[in-house]
Design an enzyme around this catalytic site. Structure first.
Site, PDB file in Angstrom:
ATOM      1  NE  ARG A  77       2.856  40.763   1.906  1.00  0.00           N
ATOM      2  CZ  ARG A  77       3.290  41.941   1.853  1.00  0.00           C
ATOM      3  NH1 ARG A  77       3.645  42.451   3.130  1.00  0.00           N
ATOM      4  NH2 ARG A  77       3.340  42.608   0.703  1.00  0.00           N
ATOM      5  CG  HIS A 121       7.220  43.277  -2.332  1.00  0.00           C
ATOM      6  ND1 HIS A 121       6.619  42.856  -1.106  1.00  0.00           N
ATOM      7  CD2 HIS A 121       8.166  44.168  -2.101  1.00  0.00           C
ATOM      8  CE1 HIS A 121       7.241  43.653  -0.125  1.00  0.00           C
ATOM      9  NE2 HIS A 121       8.087  44.378  -0.590  1.00  0.00           N
ATOM     10  CD  GLU A 166       5.333  49.033   1.238  1.00  0.00           C
ATOM     11  OE1 GLU A 166       6.270  49.944   0.690  1.00  0.00           O
ATOM     12  OE2 GLU A 166       5.373  48.992   2.566  1.00  0.00           O
ATOM     13  CG  ASN A 298       2.977  46.829   4.268  1.00  0.00           C
ATOM     14  OD1 ASN A 298       2.493  45.773   4.818  1.00  0.00           O
ATOM     15  ND2 ASN A 298       3.719  46.875   3.212  1.00  0.00           N
ATOM     16  CE1 TYR A 300       8.785  48.542   8.365  1.00  0.00           C
ATOM     17  CE2 TYR A 300       6.736  48.882   6.791  1.00  0.00           C
ATOM     18  CZ  TYR A 300       7.947  47.963   7.496  1.00  0.00           C
ATOM     19  OH  TYR A 300       8.141  46.930   6.495  1.00  0.00           O
ATOM     20  CD  GLU A 356       6.203  45.362   3.991  1.00  0.00           C
ATOM     21  OE1 GLU A 356       6.886  46.305   4.612  1.00  0.00           O
ATOM     22  OE2 GLU A 356       6.043  44.559   3.067  1.00  0.00           O
TER      23      GLU A 356
HETATM   24  O1  IFM Z   1      11.702  46.440   2.725  1.00  0.00           O
HETATM   25  C1  IFM Z   1      10.678  47.133   2.536  1.00  0.00           C
HETATM   26  C2  IFM Z   1       9.554  46.153   1.913  1.00  0.00           C
HETATM   27  O2  IFM Z   1       9.907  45.965   0.796  1.00  0.00           O
HETATM   28  C3  IFM Z   1       8.332  47.229   1.645  1.00  0.00           C
HETATM   29  N1  IFM Z   1       7.881  47.880   3.117  1.00  0.00           N
HETATM   30  C4  IFM Z   1       8.755  48.364   3.944  1.00  0.00           C
HETATM   31  C5  IFM Z   1       9.920  47.604   3.911  1.00  0.00           C
HETATM   32  C6  IFM Z   1      11.019  48.640   4.997  1.00  0.00           C
HETATM   33  O3  IFM Z   1      11.254  49.693   4.076  1.00  0.00           O
END
Ligand code: IFM
Length: 447
Positions: A77, A121, A166, A298, A300, A356
């Site tokens: 990606r 992006h 995002e 995504n 985290y 992500e």
């Molecule tokens: O690096 C970023 C990415 O560009 C978008 N999502 C979160 C990642 C980590 O912060």
């Protein structure tokens, strides 16, 4: 855990984005992006770091693709830098930029790696911003022209398209907090940017499908599930507002043709929400909810909310309890499993990809020139297990893209955070695969 537990058609990948890795920001006709301008603005980037070189992927991409192949991924990606492929008028095309990506896509196909292409992006042309950018509804047409031209150009060789990455980060950090480019602090702009991003997403889908037959199109959302700190009604209310602000503000229009009510009432009460809502037109929700082929998530971390937190003007991943990454984000794989189950139940997307997931940690290079980034391995493994549990419970999860393939320019944080499976020496541009790269490789190709 085995790769085969995830099913035969599961897409294993890694992810990057143009501005974070390419460098060469002023060569071969590339015009300025908002991030070129923002990084040069004093005080905006940690340590004053610049992205003029980033990972020098612009020159070293072939070397990077060898590492990609060796890793054993099915898919990669990455994003197109819009300012690399157009001129200042946003209409003329920059052949050198177009060829740069065409060569990459063809090389990926040669290596039997499927490209997943993101159109936006974040590094939009400064010229687009100066015309009003995402705040100006008329500017949506520029994005549609860009989507049309890219899908025409690459439609035969790319079959997986992502419109935006995002939108929450684009709008909230870029237009409300102002900590990301273009550095605006205006709640009403923030709300409009969200809306226009979603409309441009919806309108671009049929264009891409027309130009790229049998392709799949989706959007990528950064979803952060909120959890109440206690079972008090106040903490629960706070959590509801957080979840609507962070997640449902995007999921609801995309899947339910509406914005969530409680957070809107909350903003109206605070006097934040624009009094004039003319920017929301009659059939906008029909456009936004144009059916997609997949939802990219995504993930985290999570957020833990307590009632005194009612303030959208801070970055809300805080009050965490478990172990943390360098970003201070809690390592919480159960949140990923629950998020997948919840999104599946509430939105019923045809297909989900984790587009992500990753972590940043400090590490050292040892005397044998090795990087034993055990914490990243633990993070990766525990989140893959969470994915597997969600699949076993019926979630149509069809792929996982680790963020990131290599260390890169982490936006306002500069080079302070390293998310890569591959270490980058930002002075020499030497690449050094970490132990986590070997772990993922071993998992993918069973050495
Ligand atoms: O690096 C970023 C990415 O560009 C978008 N999502 C979160 C990642 C980590 O912060």
């Amino acid at each position: 855990m085995e790769k085969t537990d995830f099913g035969k058609d599961f897409n294993w990948g890694v992810a990057t984005s143009s501005f974070q890795i390419e460098g060469s920001n002023h060569v071969d006709g590339k015009i300025d992006s908002i991030w070129d301008v923002f990084t040069k603005t004093k005080g905006k980037i940690r340590n004053g770091d610049q992205a003029n070189d980033a990972c020098n992927h612009y020159e070293l991409w072939k070397e990077d693709f060898k590492l990609l192949k060796k890793l054993g991924v099915d898919s990669y990606r990455f994003s197109i830098s819009w300012p690399r492929v157009v001129g200042q008028d946003l209409k003329t095309k920059n052949q050198k930029g177009i060829d740069f990506y065409k060569k990459q896509i063809n090389e990926l196909l040669e290596l039997e790696i499927t490209p997943f292409l993101t159109l936006n992006h974040w590094d939009i042309p400064q010229a687009f911003f100066e015309k009003g950018g995402w705040v100006n509804r008329d500017c949506i047409n520029y994005f549609l022209e860009y989507a049309n031209f890219l899908s025409n150009e690459y439609g035969d060789i790319v079959k997986n398209w992502i419109t935006h990455n995002e939108p929450w980060v684009i709008s909230h950090l870029g237009y409300s907090l102002g900590t990301h480019a273009p550095g605006i602090k205006s709640f009403s702009d923030y709300i409009k940017v969200n809306h226009h991003l979603l409309i441009s997403h919806g309108l671009s889908i049929p264009i891409i499908r027309e130009n790229s037959k049998k392709s799949e199109v989706g959007i990528v959302l950064n979803l952060t599930p909120g959890y109440p700190e206690s079972s008090s009604p106040e903490d629960k209310e706070e959590t509801l507002i957080f979840n609507q602000f962070f997640n449902e503000w995007f999921l609801d229009p995309l899947y339910k043709k509406k914005y969530p009510k409680e957070v809107m009432d909350h903003w109206i009460k605070k006097g934040d929400f624009p009094a004039n809502t003319d920017f929301i037109k009659e059939n906008d929700f029909d456009i936004i909810a144009t059916e997609t082929d997949f939802l990219g998530i995504n993930y985290y971390s999570r957020a833990i909310l307590k009632s005194s937190d009612t303030d959208n003007n801070k970055y809300p991943i805080e009050n965490i309890s478990g172990s943390k990454t360098k970003f201070d984000w809690e390592v919480f794989p159960d949140g990923l499993e629950k998020l997948l189950l919840d999104v599946n139940e509430h939105c019923n997307p045809k297909k989900i990809y984790i587009t992500e997931n990753g972590c940043s940690y400090d590490y050292e290079i040892d005397s044998k020139n090795q990087i034993n980034d055990i914490k990243r391995i633990e993070y990766l493994e525990s989140h893959l297990l969470a994915c597997k549990r969600a699949i076993n419970k019926g979630v149509p999860l069809k792929g996982y893209f680790h963020w990131s393939f290599m260390d890169n320019f982490e936006w306002a944080e500069g080079y302070y955070h390293r998310f890569g499976l591959v270490h980058i020496d930002f002075q020499t541009f030497e690449r050094l695969p970490k132990l986590s790269y070997e772990w993922y490789r071993n998992f993918l190709i069973k050495l």
